[in-house]
Write an enzyme that holds these catalytic residues in place. Sequence first.
Site, PDB file in Angstrom:
ATOM      1  N   LYS A  20       2.545  15.373  -2.661  1.00 42.31           N
ATOM      2  CA  LYS A  20       3.459  14.235  -2.615  1.00 42.31           C
ATOM      3  C   LYS A  20       4.561  14.385  -3.648  1.00 42.31           C
ATOM      4  O   LYS A  20       5.556  13.685  -3.600  1.00 42.31           O
ATOM      5  CB  LYS A  20       2.712  12.903  -2.746  1.00 42.31           C
ATOM      6  CG  LYS A  20       1.796  12.753  -3.930  1.00 42.31           C
ATOM      7  CD  LYS A  20       0.977  11.456  -3.822  1.00 42.31           C
ATOM      8  CE  LYS A  20      -0.043  11.372  -4.948  1.00 42.31           C
ATOM      9  NZ  LYS A  20      -0.910  10.219  -4.859  1.00 42.31           N
ATOM     10  N   LYS A  49      -0.478  17.830 -17.416  1.00 42.47           N
ATOM     11  CA  LYS A  49       0.324  16.610 -17.518  1.00 42.47           C
ATOM     12  C   LYS A  49       0.992  16.499 -18.879  1.00 42.47           C
ATOM     13  O   LYS A  49       2.122  16.006 -18.985  1.00 42.47           O
ATOM     14  CB  LYS A  49      -0.544  15.367 -17.262  1.00 42.47           C
ATOM     15  CG  LYS A  49      -0.859  15.171 -15.785  1.00 42.47           C
ATOM     16  CD  LYS A  49      -1.249  13.735 -15.492  1.00 42.47           C
ATOM     17  CE  LYS A  49      -1.610  13.567 -14.029  1.00 42.47           C
ATOM     18  NZ  LYS A  49      -2.233  12.263 -13.749  1.00 42.47           N
ATOM     19  N   LYS A  88      -0.373  23.892  -1.802  1.00 45.94           N
ATOM     20  CA  LYS A  88      -0.892  22.671  -1.191  1.00 45.94           C
ATOM     21  C   LYS A  88       0.256  21.721  -0.832  1.00 45.94           C
ATOM     22  O   LYS A  88       1.234  21.650  -1.572  1.00 45.94           O
ATOM     23  CB  LYS A  88      -1.807  22.010  -2.230  1.00 45.94           C
ATOM     24  CG  LYS A  88      -2.797  21.022  -1.691  1.00 45.94           C
ATOM     25  CD  LYS A  88      -3.723  20.560  -2.806  1.00 45.94           C
ATOM     26  CE  LYS A  88      -3.711  19.050  -2.866  1.00 45.94           C
ATOM     27  NZ  LYS A  88      -4.584  18.490  -3.891  1.00 45.94           N
TER      28      LYS A  88
END
Length: 334
Positions: free
Chosen positions: A200, A115, A197
């Site tokens: 979103k 992040k 994966k």
Amino acid sequence: MIDNKKVLFSGMQATGNLTLGNYLGALKNWVTLADDYLTFYCVVDLHSITVRQDPAELRKRARNLLMLYIAAGIDPQKNCIYYQSHVSGHSELAWMLNCYTYVGELNRMTQFKDKAAKHADNINAGLLTYPVLMAADILLYQADVVPVGIDQKQHLELTRNIAERFNSIYGDVFTVPDIYLGKAGRKIMSLQDPSRKMSKSDENPNASIYLMDDKDTIIRKFKRAVTDSVGEINYTDEQPGIKNLLDIYCSCTGKDTEAAVSEFSGCGYGDFKLAVGEAVASELIPLQQRFEELSKDKAYVDSVIKENAEKASYYAEKTMRKVRKKIGFPERIR
Ligand code: TRP
């Protein structure tokens, strides 16, 4: 343990559009856990502000996620469904646990490193201490088990270390939680790249089924799903696209893999994809209808929010009284 029941805690962030992967991998499996556990399902809105959020949007998304929990079939009478920001113990305990966590430990977290690289212009202290807030979430309710995806395993290990460190100083204050692996949902992969994966945050909208996609969109995305040139339906790592579609089909229908493989033996990819799309639509359309109904029933949702926040606060406060006393804060005069 509370009232002879083991405690289970999990949370989700209200950022991004939830996908079929979030639903089949987590939410759907949470529905029946209240039979065996005292369950807390938190909308972790405090975690969301490690990146900038639009206030109105944050509020809306948090409420939508809470309604989605209910729409997915998690009964708010039997499960504690609530907002993290409504129970002040989360922030309070997080501050305290910060003082029992080393910066070195936090610097090693892979999610922090990822992040920080992604938001290089806003590496705020909250991004670093995010896992401490997560530890507080879990320890506040003396959770025995925490169902999370593999990407959160490192945070859970840190939570265990913090709990053990605290307990070694002050005695048995916190339950040391285990990761919950029972009845884990299948891992759902991207429809466009079955080695990744379903996420979103994928930029390609065809890669993911969003929980609010309508039937036509669902079918269209499955028609476009990436497969292979084998031309046979087998459940094997050599055919990751087909394998993923079988996983999705089985998760939605409750059938086992073998039954599904024989059901589609000799079937062409086109028909198979259509059948998977239909199965997903029949799973999601009722959920969408319940969500619609809840959106219109403000009074009901508000009452769930109020009652469950009170319930969560009751358990949280029990832990906080103990923690404050152990650390040495002065007793509150009533
Ligand atoms: N960090 C988790 C995630 O991104 C969400 C979360 C916050 C959580 N607090 C939690 C999950 C406590 C389980 C338990 O998925």
